[in-house]
Design a protein around this motif. Structure first.
Motif, short mmCIF file in Angstrom:
data_model
loop_
_atom_site.label_atom_id
_atom_site.label_comp_id
_atom_site.label_asym_id
_atom_site.label_seq_id
_atom_site.Cartn_x
_atom_site.Cartn_y
_atom_site.Cartn_z
N VAL A 244 -24.72 107.00 33.94
CA VAL A 244 -24.46 105.90 34.88
C VAL A 244 -25.78 105.47 35.53
N ARG A 245 -26.53 106.45 35.99
CA ARG A 245 -27.78 106.12 36.70
C ARG A 245 -28.80 105.44 35.78
N SER A 246 -28.78 105.86 34.50
CA SER A 246 -29.76 105.28 33.57
C SER A 246 -29.41 103.83 33.22
N ILE B 199 -19.26 106.64 40.63
CA ILE B 199 -19.70 107.02 41.97
C ILE B 199 -21.21 106.80 42.08
N SER B 200 -21.93 107.29 41.06
CA SER B 200 -23.41 107.19 41.09
C SER B 200 -23.85 105.73 41.02
N ARG B 201 -25.08 105.49 41.44
CA ARG B 201 -25.63 104.13 41.39
C ARG B 201 -25.75 103.69 39.93
N LYS C 96 -13.11 106.26 28.30
CA LYS C 96 -14.19 107.14 27.80
C LYS C 96 -14.92 107.73 28.99
N LEU C 97 -15.23 109.01 28.89
CA LEU C 97 -15.90 109.70 29.99
C LEU C 97 -17.41 109.66 29.79
N ILE C 98 -18.12 109.43 30.90
CA ILE C 98 -19.59 109.39 30.84
C ILE C 98 -20.17 110.21 31.99
#
Ligand code: AMP
Ligand code: MG
Length: 326
Positions: free
Chosen positions: A245-247, A262-264, A238-240
């Motif tokens: 991701v950050r939230s 990639i993101s935190r 599933k794509l997000i």
């Protein structure tokens, strides 16, 4: 031909390259590393050997193979003519991850081109691929060395996992440097037409070779292989978005699931998590291996962070969208 023995992963040294050549000459299949992904090779001029590739992969017979050559001289055995546009692209980008679609020479069997009058040709830069083609002295037809529909293999073990006894020898050249399949362009006309995005972007091609692309409108049927479901591991994908991701809040995300990002990441640590340090090139390199690692870790759903559709991000998103199709 001898029946295929168990697949064996061997170091890609001179002795094993000679063994690989013997297998190819006898009509057998050999897997080898390229800078994009591992290929499953057969003699391109041997129609029966090419058919064994389709059988080993479970590949639909209407999805043509890419022919690998060691340079322009060998290219001339494979195509009817090399138009000026192709010469320019070759001068700028071969050896490398650029596949050219051209008119095929009579000698190339229709089992390689899936009945088309065109053939897709590439000159890989990987030293093992080059050494193998040169030692054979002939072109090698080779699609990616995975079972059809699965993520492409970027390590020798991925080939063994998918093909097992279906391949006689796997030359191990370590992990692939680029990790996504080549950029495919139709180079028959005055301007190239993009048929499949890859890590070599149309922007880079335009800039370096001073060539503008023709729009891939109705005139250009997409590469036949792009019709099929592809790149899918056994877990769901599933794509997000980066902001999700950050939230740290992903609807439906459970502890048994996995995350490629990639993101935190702002949430609790999931069962499987892989963070790619930075940049779309690193993401491209890690993508297929991460899909396979998530599958081995038996995650139910792998959530994968999307990239902006610019540069290499376009090729990554092309593969990701198809991995996520259900
Ligand atoms: P793979 O090496 O597994 O990425 O598969 C080869 C890809 O090259 C597939 O997507 C094919 O559709 C594409 N291809 C091979 N021959 C041609 C051709 N003559 N015209 C357009 N695409 C081609
Ligand atoms: Mg493939």
């Amino acid at each position: 031909m001898q029946p295929l023995k168990d697949a064996s992963i061997v170091q890609a040294d001179a002795r094993n390259i000679r063994r690989a050549v013997d297998i190819l000459r006898a009509g057998g299949l050999v897997a080898f590393p390229t800078e994009t992904v591992y290929g499953l090779g057969a003699r391109a001029f041997d129609g029966a050997a090419a058919r064994r590739i389709y059988h080993a992969k479970g590949r639909p017979s209407d999805n043509p193979l890419i022919v690998h050559v060691d340079g322009e001289k060998m290219l001339e055995l494979v195509v009817r003519r090399v138009p000026p546009l192709a010469r320019r692209l070759i001068a700028a980008f071969w050896p490398g991850p650029l596949t050219l679609v051209l008119e095929k020479a009579t000698r190339v069997p229709f089992s390689v081109t899936a009945g088309h009058q065109t053939v897709a040709v590439r000159c890989p830069s990987h030293p093992v691929a080059r050494a193998l083609i040169s030692a054979l002295g002939e072109p090698i037809a080779a699609p990616s060395a995975n079972r059809s529909g699965r993520p492409s293999p970027t390590r020798a073990e991925h080939v063994a996992d998918d093909l097992g006894k279906r391949v006689a020898l796997i030359l191990d050249g370590g992990p692939c440097r680029l990790g996504l399949e080549s950029t495919i362009v139709d180079a028959r006309g005055c301007r190239p037409v993009l048929l499949r995005p890859g890590t070599l972007t149309p922007e880079a091609i335009s800039r370096i070779a001073s060539i503008s692309f023709a729009s891939s409108g109705r005139a250009a049927p997409p590469s036949p292989g792009t019709r099929y479901r592809h790149y899918a591991p056994s877990c769901r994908v599933k794509l997000i978005t980066p902001s999700a991701v950050r939230s740290g809040i992903i609807p439906g995300f459970r502890r048994r699931d996995g995350l490629l990002h990639i993101s935190r990441w702002g949430g609790p640590r999931p069962a499987f998590v892989r963070r790619v340090s930075a940049g779309s090139a690193a993401y491209a390199r890690a993508l297929f291996a991460s899909l396979r690692a998530a599958e081995k870790a038996e995650v139910q759903t792998l959530f994968v962070e999307t990239l902006p559709e610019r540069g290499i991000g376009r090729a990554v998103m092309d593969r990701l969208r198809r991995a996520a199709e259900s």
